[in-house]
Design a protein around this motif. Sequence first.
Motif, PDB file in Angstrom:
ATOM      1  N   SER A  29       7.935  12.758  16.257  1.00 64.37           N
ATOM      2  CA  SER A  29       8.400  11.382  16.321  1.00 64.37           C
ATOM      3  C   SER A  29       9.929  11.326  16.341  1.00 64.37           C
ATOM      4  N   SER A  30      10.582  12.183  15.565  1.00 64.51           N
ATOM      5  CA  SER A  30      12.046  12.219  15.555  1.00 64.51           C
ATOM      6  C   SER A  30      12.603  12.676  16.893  1.00 64.51           C
ATOM      7  N   ILE A  31      12.002  13.686  17.459  1.00 63.54           N
ATOM      8  CA  ILE A  31      12.456  14.189  18.756  1.00 63.54           C
ATOM      9  C   ILE A  31      12.224  13.142  19.834  1.00 63.54           C
ATOM     10  N   LYS A  32      11.099  12.459  19.766  1.00 63.22           N
ATOM     11  CA  LYS A  32      10.809  11.398  20.726  1.00 63.22           C
ATOM     12  C   LYS A  32      11.830  10.267  20.594  1.00 63.22           C
ATOM     13  N   GLY A  33      12.212   9.928  19.364  1.00 57.75           N
ATOM     14  CA  GLY A  33      13.197   8.881  19.139  1.00 57.75           C
ATOM     15  C   GLY A  33      14.578   9.250  19.653  1.00 57.75           C
ATOM     16  N   LEU A  34      14.913  10.534  19.609  1.00 56.70           N
ATOM     17  CA  LEU A  34      16.224  10.968  20.091  1.00 56.70           C
ATOM     18  C   LEU A  34      16.344  10.878  21.608  1.00 56.70           C
ATOM     19  N   PHE A  35      15.277  11.220  22.307  1.00 56.25           N
ATOM     20  CA  PHE A  35      15.340  11.314  23.758  1.00 56.25           C
ATOM     21  C   PHE A  35      14.721  10.137  24.493  1.00 56.25           C
ATOM     22  N   SER A  36      14.112   9.207  23.784  1.00 54.25           N
ATOM     23  CA  SER A  36      13.507   8.070  24.476  1.00 54.25           C
ATOM     24  C   SER A  36      14.558   6.989  24.710  1.00 54.25           C
TER      25      SER A  36
END
Length: 70
Positions: A29-36
């Motif tokens: 979820s954190s990685i998705k939030g960084l790149f979305s």
Amino acid sequence: MVWDIGFQDKIVYLVVGSAAVYLSFPLASSIKGLFSKAQSTETSFGCYEVACSSCEVKIDKNQKVLSKRK
């Protein structure tokens, strides 16, 4: 009580595997939030937002100040 090495290994693999699965969801979820793409829309809270915008703040000048003065 003595357990054989194979059974102990299975317990350790189960604990480590379940911890890895448990921790992978917040990481993903954190990685998705960084790149979305960031959302440009704001969340509306409906009637609460309307109720707060119609309120007036009235200041009573006769009210004593509670802080101590030196």
